[in-house]
Design an enzyme around this catalytic site. Structure first.
Site, PDB file in Angstrom:
ATOM      1  N   GLY A   1     -10.304  20.285  14.251  1.00  0.00           N
ATOM      2  CA  GLY A   1      -9.337  20.183  13.065  1.00  0.00           C
ATOM      3  C   GLY A   1      -7.887  20.381  13.294  1.00  0.00           C
ATOM      4  N   ALA A   2      -7.362  20.767  14.638  1.00  0.00           N
ATOM      5  CA  ALA A   2      -5.488  21.027  14.758  1.00  0.00           C
ATOM      6  C   ALA A   2      -4.836  19.711  14.587  1.00  0.00           C
ATOM      7  CB  ALA A   2      -6.250  21.426  16.229  1.00  0.00           C
TER       8      ALA A   2
ATOM      9  N   ASN B   1     -12.065  25.784  13.666  1.00  0.00           N
ATOM     10  CA  ASN B   1     -11.451  25.632  12.634  1.00  0.00           C
ATOM     11  C   ASN B   1     -11.796  24.731  11.654  1.00  0.00           C
ATOM     12  OD1 ASN B   1      -8.733  25.982  11.555  1.00  0.00           O
ATOM     13  ND2 ASN B   1      -8.758  24.122  12.003  1.00  0.00           N
TER      14      ASN B   1
ATOM     15  N   TYR C   1     -19.552  25.116  -0.746  1.00  0.00           N
ATOM     16  CA  TYR C   1     -18.648  25.064   0.443  1.00  0.00           C
ATOM     17  C   TYR C   1     -18.444  26.574   0.821  1.00  0.00           C
ATOM     18  CZ  TYR C   1     -14.177  26.570   1.924  1.00  0.00           C
ATOM     19  OH  TYR C   1     -13.160  27.080   2.510  1.00  0.00           O
TER      20      TYR C   1
HETATM   21  P1  NAD Z   1      -6.508  21.335   6.598  1.00  0.00           P
HETATM   22  O1  NAD Z   1      -6.887  20.568   5.783  1.00  0.00           O
HETATM   23  O2  NAD Z   1      -5.128  21.242   5.698  1.00  0.00           O
HETATM   24  O3  NAD Z   1      -6.735  20.580   7.644  1.00  0.00           O
HETATM   25  C1  NAD Z   1      -7.923  21.238   8.042  1.00  0.00           C
HETATM   26  C2  NAD Z   1      -8.164  19.846   9.415  1.00  0.00           C
HETATM   27  O4  NAD Z   1      -9.860  19.165   9.838  1.00  0.00           O
HETATM   28  C3  NAD Z   1      -7.280  18.392   8.861  1.00  0.00           C
HETATM   29  O5  NAD Z   1      -6.567  17.853  10.260  1.00  0.00           O
HETATM   30  C4  NAD Z   1      -9.027  17.455   8.798  1.00  0.00           C
HETATM   31  O6  NAD Z   1      -7.907  15.947   9.781  1.00  0.00           O
HETATM   32  C5  NAD Z   1      -9.792  18.061  10.393  1.00  0.00           C
HETATM   33  N1  NAD Z   1     -10.739  17.996   9.547  1.00  0.00           N
HETATM   34  C6  NAD Z   1     -11.556  17.471   8.808  1.00  0.00           C
HETATM   35  N2  NAD Z   1     -13.252  17.013   9.008  1.00  0.00           N
HETATM   36  C7  NAD Z   1     -13.493  16.874  10.203  1.00  0.00           C
HETATM   37  C8  NAD Z   1     -13.864  16.378  11.307  1.00  0.00           C
HETATM   38  N3  NAD Z   1     -15.398  15.638  10.987  1.00  0.00           N
HETATM   39  N4  NAD Z   1     -13.905  16.153  12.233  1.00  0.00           N
HETATM   40  C9  NAD Z   1     -12.835  17.369  12.944  1.00  0.00           C
HETATM   41  N5  NAD Z   1     -11.952  17.737  12.233  1.00  0.00           N
HETATM   42  C10 NAD Z   1     -12.260  17.232  10.807  1.00  0.00           C
HETATM   43  O7  NAD Z   1      -7.375  22.258   5.865  1.00  0.00           O
HETATM   44  P2  NAD Z   1      -6.769  24.018   6.322  1.00  0.00           P
HETATM   45  O8  NAD Z   1      -6.541  24.423   5.194  1.00  0.00           O
HETATM   46  O9  NAD Z   1      -6.348  24.248   8.009  1.00  0.00           O
HETATM   47  O10 NAD Z   1      -8.724  24.276   6.752  1.00  0.00           O
HETATM   48  C11 NAD Z   1      -9.152  25.072   8.378  1.00  0.00           C
HETATM   49  C12 NAD Z   1      -9.625  25.282   7.672  1.00  0.00           C
HETATM   50  O11 NAD Z   1      -9.580  27.138   7.108  1.00  0.00           O
HETATM   51  C13 NAD Z   1     -11.521  25.402   7.617  1.00  0.00           C
HETATM   52  O12 NAD Z   1     -12.407  25.484   8.009  1.00  0.00           O
HETATM   53  C14 NAD Z   1     -10.759  25.553   5.867  1.00  0.00           C
HETATM   54  O13 NAD Z   1     -12.968  26.289   5.130  1.00  0.00           O
HETATM   55  C15 NAD Z   1     -10.624  27.598   5.631  1.00  0.00           C
HETATM   56  N6  NAD Z   1      -9.884  27.767   4.717  1.00  0.00           N
HETATM   57  C16 NAD Z   1      -9.340  27.159   4.436  1.00  0.00           C
HETATM   58  C17 NAD Z   1      -8.436  28.254   3.227  1.00  0.00           C
HETATM   59  C18 NAD Z   1      -7.197  27.781   2.781  1.00  0.00           C
HETATM   60  O14 NAD Z   1      -6.933  28.169   1.682  1.00  0.00           O
HETATM   61  N7  NAD Z   1      -6.364  26.705   3.180  1.00  0.00           N
HETATM   62  C19 NAD Z   1      -8.841  29.220   2.951  1.00  0.00           C
HETATM   63  C20 NAD Z   1      -9.817  29.171   3.596  1.00  0.00           C
HETATM   64  C21 NAD Z   1     -10.443  29.197   4.152  1.00  0.00           C
END
Ligand code: NAD
Length: 253
Positions: free
Chosen positions: A14-15, A91, A156
């Site tokens: 997910g980078a 991630n 979630y």
């Molecule tokens: P984001 O949506 O900005 O990025 C997520 C990335 O994962 C995207 O580039 C997307 O294309 C990729 N992705 C989605 N599904 C995928 C799949 N099936 N295979 C490969 N890649 C995939 O989200 P973020 O906020 O950067 O979240 C990253 C991690 O942090 C997640 O696990 C999320 O649950 C966790 N998180 C985020 C927050 C927040 O507030 N943003 C808070 C707590 C936890």
């Protein structure tokens, strides 16, 4: 193969954006070779280019972590590019909101296939290579929603609580191989995932009353924690769940 001898190698899923991109950039700044994987290839190409522009080493991979065959191919691709694997950052994640009675089976499957099975399968595929490393690391992205409850986020929350259990169990099992396994629980971080909340000013202001630091976190805030878990200095730290949330989980009212 693009091997730089004796270089530590990381794989970040997910980078292509948000926290995953921030972690990949930070690990590359620490001198690691970074395989960056995402379901959207053009987004990880962009991440890899950002890293390379700053003198780092990165290799983009297209992979959907909800597909077992993509996971095997992703791990093998990273290993054949860099000659091994030392650090895995699980991630990739998707969010899901809704009242329990309205949530369909396919929605439950969609979220679990990425947030939970994706983490489990990627860990399984990477473990044989991490065992060969002198300093294996697994860093899993959970959430504050994996610790506390949150209305309308039951699926979630369930996946993120599951990631914590998975982290702790593997910390015990993999310690004998020198592999540490830790989880990070971000609070509200300014990424695409949070866009609906950020777009609603009234809701956001209300929400921010629960965050003592009174700001949204940035991907770099989470990346700093991941970089610490990945470092040599953290070799005795395993089974940890580190909250990066501006104080949100310690505030009662
Ligand atoms: P984001 O949506 O900005 O990025 C997520 C990335 O994962 C995207 O580039 C997307 O294309 C990729 N992705 C989605 N599904 C995928 C799949 N099936 N295979 C490969 N890649 C995939 O989200 P973020 O906020 O950067 O979240 C990253 C991690 O942090 C997640 O696990 C999320 O649950 C966790 N998180 C985020 C927050 C927040 O507030 N943003 C808070 C707590 C936890």
């Amino acid at each position: 193969m693009n091997v730089t001898q004796d270089k530590t190698t990381a794989l970040v899923t997910g980078a292509g954006s948000g926290i995953g991109r921030g972690i990949a950039i930070r690990l590359a700044q620490s001198g690691y070779q970074v395989a960056v994987a995402d379901i959207h290839f053009e987004k990880v190409q962009e991440t890899a280019n950002l890293i390379k522009k700053n003198g780092g080493v990165a290799h983009p991979i297209k992979a959907d972590v909800s597909k077992p065959s993509d996971i095997e191919a992703m791990v093998n691709n990273a290993v054949s590019e860099f000659g091994g694997l030392d650090i895995l950052v699980n991630n990739a994640g998707v969010s899901s909101a809704g009242f329990i009675e309205m949530i369909t089976d396919s929605e439950m499957d969609r979220v679990f296939s990425v947030n939970m099975y994706g983490v489990m399968r990627t860990t399984r595929a990477a473990t044989p290579f991490l065992k060969k490393s002198k300093r294996g690391r697994i860093i899993n992205l959970s959430s504050v929603e994996g610790i506390r409850g949150s209305g309308l986020l039951p699926i979630y929350c369930a996946t993120k609580a599951g990631v914590i259990g998975f982290t702790r169990s593997n910390a015990i099992e993999l310690a004998r191989f020198g592999i540490t396994v830790n989880a990070i629980c971000p609070g509200p971080i300014q990424t695409d995932m949070l866009a609906p909340l950020i777009a609603d000013e009234k809701k956001l202001n209300q929400f921010m009353k629960g965050v003592p630091m009174h700001r949204l976190g940035q991907p770099e805030d989470v990346a700093a924690a991941a970089n610490f878990f990945a470092s040599e200095e953290a070799s005795f730290i395993t089974g940890n769940v580190l909250v990066v949330d501006g104080g949100m989980t310690v505030k009662s009212l």
